[in-house]
Scaffold this motif. Structure first.
Motif, PDB file in Angstrom:
ATOM      1  N   TYR A 132       0.862  -1.191   0.000  1.00 58.33           N
ATOM      2  CA  TYR A 132       0.000   0.000   0.000  1.00 58.33           C
ATOM      3  C   TYR A 132       0.895   1.236   0.000  1.00 58.33           C
ATOM      4  N   TRP A 133       0.530   2.225  -0.833  1.00 58.26           N
ATOM      5  CA  TRP A 133       1.298   3.464  -0.917  1.00 58.26           C
ATOM      6  C   TRP A 133       0.319   4.634  -0.859  1.00 58.26           C
ATOM      7  N   GLY A 134       0.446   5.454   0.163  1.00 58.96           N
ATOM      8  CA  GLY A 134      -0.433   6.612   0.281  1.00 58.96           C
ATOM      9  C   GLY A 134      -0.700   6.974   1.725  1.00 58.96           C
ATOM     10  N   ASN A 135      -1.578   7.952   1.929  1.00 61.97           N
ATOM     11  CA  ASN A 135      -1.973   8.376   3.264  1.00 61.97           C
ATOM     12  C   ASN A 135      -2.786   7.284   3.962  1.00 61.97           C
ATOM     13  N   ASN A 136      -2.839   7.377   5.292  1.00 67.12           N
ATOM     14  CA  ASN A 136      -3.657   6.434   6.058  1.00 67.12           C
ATOM     15  C   ASN A 136      -5.116   6.537   5.644  1.00 67.12           C
ATOM     16  N   ARG A 137      -5.753   5.405   5.483  1.00 68.98           N
ATOM     17  CA  ARG A 137      -7.178   5.355   5.174  1.00 68.98           C
ATOM     18  C   ARG A 137      -7.678   3.966   5.531  1.00 68.98           C
TER      19      ARG A 137
END
Length: 709
Positions: A132-137
């Protein structure tokens, strides 16, 4: 293996505040302290594997709130002013559906590697890696749960990783599936030839508006066509979950304690990130032990620290085990206070830079003109005095009259704050305890011990330590004669912190040499010990204090060694600055520094030195002040004064200083994603500044006197 009630946990801590660790008899080794264990909880907590932790939380109430987020409000073109929630049952079913679709992909051959160079094998149903690559969600945590259900391996990338680091992690981990927002896809596809294992990209963007003009193509359509040129399939997250719900596959949970569950990549301060192998047993050791430390209470936590960091991952697992709720922030740190006021969390994991920002907000209110500022200052001082005398953080009058509004900064319901990753200033800890009426505690851990090493005891008002060793963990100190730290030092033994427990990781993926340097067999019958690289001392209360780093030694031209991070942490506590980078050269006889001032404090400082009024928001004026020789000299004198007050040696003092308003950041290549200075990169990027600093005559230390205490 013991089970304790909430009352028994509180009583055991209270009974051991004066001596929080015990020495195990007959464990002394030459050059080491004896082994220390937690005094209140010397026995091991029960082992709870990650998937079982979720089942335990869900068993309390399947319909309870699990993962929450702020949805997009199309009408106002912004995030909604409320959270929507997935229940435990909904999260469980969604993770099952996600994993089921991936099972279908394996069966259909969709995840077969591209090319035929032999470096990537065909996938089995279990054991392969997704990223996973990105902001927390919420989708991040759903993916992690899904991979645990089907015995696959998780990798998370910091959203601010640069292109080279991100591509390296995807390549090194042989990730076959990537979940990410569409913003990262071009970078991935431009480097597709380096990623033979990657076969599926799952987009977690909001679904696009269907009302397109004639001849326009949807963004997802363009991405799919580009990806197909590299034999990579692109899906939308909602479609993947919907497909899995139609054909649910049975779980394939591995309960092997040695099974790999996570590759956690270090931030890479001195080179490429290292992949720490986090095994099932690592998290299993910590989950129930954390209950003994934090105890039972209402648990609603805010998720904003990067999920690529072991601290946030471990904290989330604990909250889920306890049946708590996790609300994900908006993705923008400047809106964190807004997120918290909507979520109203009771728990908050944090790092010093965030707590410093909260403390600055409180200080700004204290410094405000008029009655409100004076009243808050009086209330803070009264509560600090009361806290020092009695350890009490509440006050019947001031809390109702003043601090209710201060607590609203964090939503009004915060009961517990954990801070880790770096030392937090004592004044900040004490200020937040009394202003927020909250239990703020420091902890210590690393990626290599699953962030489970030490934790401050509840109701311990003597800040400036990281507490005793955690339940289930063994600790000893190893002599560091080259630094002058010995296990025989009096009154406090000192040395490199060595840890042994089931929380200690399984080594670095593909790097046996570094693994052997880090995991050491002391032939004491306890297995391998983790050499942390951190220097600690055991204080009079049986608690650990972090005082230095083993490897960050700088040899000056005189042949003397300087513990650069130790000095940096002392001088970096000067309120005038928000960042400080110390530099020493073996061809030079003294230290120099580059500092980034805090705009608010610096604006007042400039006025006191020059008589000119400068706004904290006037960046151009502040930059000009950074170049003013009078201002620079005055700031350097403050550093030297602090160093003398803290008993630094003359070689540990800064002798030339550069001020700059541009912060060290990941964008300019000076910081890692975990906000640590890239020392080697900084030396190259700031070479011109360093040359100018060393061209100056070193400042005469005799011109500055220490403060009279």
């Amino acid at each position: 293996m013991s089970t304790y009630t909430k009352e028994e946990i509180a009583a055991r801590w209270a009974a051991h505040l004066d001596k929080q660790m015990v020495e195990l008899p007959n464990t002394q080794l030459q050059g080491f302290t004896p082994v220390y264990r937690n005094a209140a909880f010397p026995d091991d907590p029960k082992s709870v594997l990650p998937y079982d932790a979720f089942l335990h939380g869900m068993s309390k109430n399947p319909q309870a709130n699990c993962f929450g987020h702020r949805p997009w409000d199309a009408a106002k073109g912004d995030l909604a002013d409320h959270f929507v929630w997935r229940s435990y049952q909904e999260a469980h079913d969604e993770a099952t559906a996600l994993g089921s679709t991936m099972c279908q992909w394996v069966e259909e051959g969709l995840l077969e590697p591209r090319g035929n160079d032999g470096s990537v094998s065909s996938p089995k149903m279990e054991g392969w890696t997704a990223a996973y690559w990105g902001n927390n969600r919420p989708e991040t945590s759903i993916l992690s749960l899904s991979l645990a259900m089907y015995s696959r391996v998780m990798v998370a990338l910091y959203d601010n990783f640069d292109a080279a680091g991100s591509v390296y992690i995807l390549q090194h981990s042989q990730s076959r599936v990537l979940l990410c927002p569409s913003q990262y896809v071009p970078l991935v596809l431009r480097n597709a030839d380096k990623l033979p294992a990657l076969k599926a990209i799952v987009l977690v963007d909001q679904p696009e508006n269907q009302n397109l003009m004639i001849g326009e193509a949807r963004k997802e359509q363009l991405i799919r066509e580009w990806a197909s040129l590299h034999q990579i399939h692109v899906f939308h997250y909602d479609d993947v979950v919907a497909q899995g719900r139609k054909s649910v596959r049975p779980h394939l949970v591995s309960r092997d304690p040695e099974a790999l569950s996570l590759l956690c990549y270090t931030s890479g301060t001195t080179g490429l990130p290292k992949a720490a192998r986090i095994l099932n047993r690592n998290a299993a050791c910590a989950i129930d032990g954390m209950r003994w430390i934090v105890n039972d209470q209402e648990m609603v936590s805010i998720s904003y620290l990067p999920l690529a960091h072991i601290l946030e991952r471990g904290w989330q697992l604990f909250i889920i085990y306890m049946g708590g709720s996790i609300g994900f922030f908006s993705g923008k740190i400047e809106r964190l206070s807004e997120d918290m006021q909507l979520l109203k969390p009771t728990m908050m994991p944090s790092v010093p830079r965030v707590l410093n920002r909260v403390a600055d907000q409180i200080q700004a209110q204290m410094d405000a003109p008029g009655l409100k500022g004076k009243l808050l200052t009086k209330a803070i001082n009264a509560k600090l005095a009361n806290y020092e005398a009695t350890g009490t953080i509440t006050h019947a009058l001031w809390d109702r009259l003043v601090f209710r509004k201060v607590r609203e900064l964090l939503g009004g319901r915060i009961q517990f704050v954990l801070t880790g990753s770096a030392p937090c200033r004592k004044d900040v800890l004490n200020l937040l305890r009394v202003a927020l009426c909250v239990d703020v505690r420091e902890a210590y851990g690393q990626t290599e011990n699953c962030a489970y090493a030490t934790f401050m005891a509840p109701n311990d008002r003597h800040v400036g330590c990281v507490g005793p060793v955690n339940p289930g963990v063994n600790l000893r100190l190893r002599d560091c004669p080259e630094l002058g730290y010995l296990s025989t030092d009096k009154p406090c033994p000192r040395g490199e912190i060595m840890l042994q427990s089931n929380a200690v990781f399984g080594g670095y993926e593909g790097d046996p040499k570094k693994t052997d340097e880090t995991l050491i067999d002391l032939h004491d019958g306890r297995g391998k010990w983790l050499a942390t690289g951190d220097v600690g001392q055991i204080d009079q209360y049986g608690r650990v204090q972090i005082i230095d780093r083993v490897k960050n030694l700088v040899k000056l031209a005189q042949g003397e060694y300087i513990a650069i991070e130790k000095v940096e942490s002392i001088l970096g506590s000067l309120p005038l600055v928000q960042q400080l980078w110390l530099y020493g050269d073996s061809l030079q006889p003294h230290l120099v520094a580059v500092a980034v001032p805090d705009p608010d404090a610096f604006s007042h400082f400039v006025r006191s030195v020059t008589g000119r009024s400068v706004s904290k928001d006037d960046t151009a004026a502040l930059e000009e002040a950074c170049r003013d020789p009078k201002v620079v000299e005055a700031a350097l004198r403050e550093f030297i004064k602090l160093g003398k007050n803290q008993k630094l040696g003359s070689l540990e003092q800064i002798r030339a200083l550069k001020l700059r308003m541009e912060p060290f950041s990941t964008e300019n290549g000076l910081m890692t994603p975990t906000m640590k200075v890239k020392r080697q990169a900084a030396a190259k990027i700031l070479k011109k500044d360093l040359d100018e600093l060393y061209a100056q005559a070193p400042y005469d230390l005799s011109k500055v006197q220490a403060s009279k205490l």
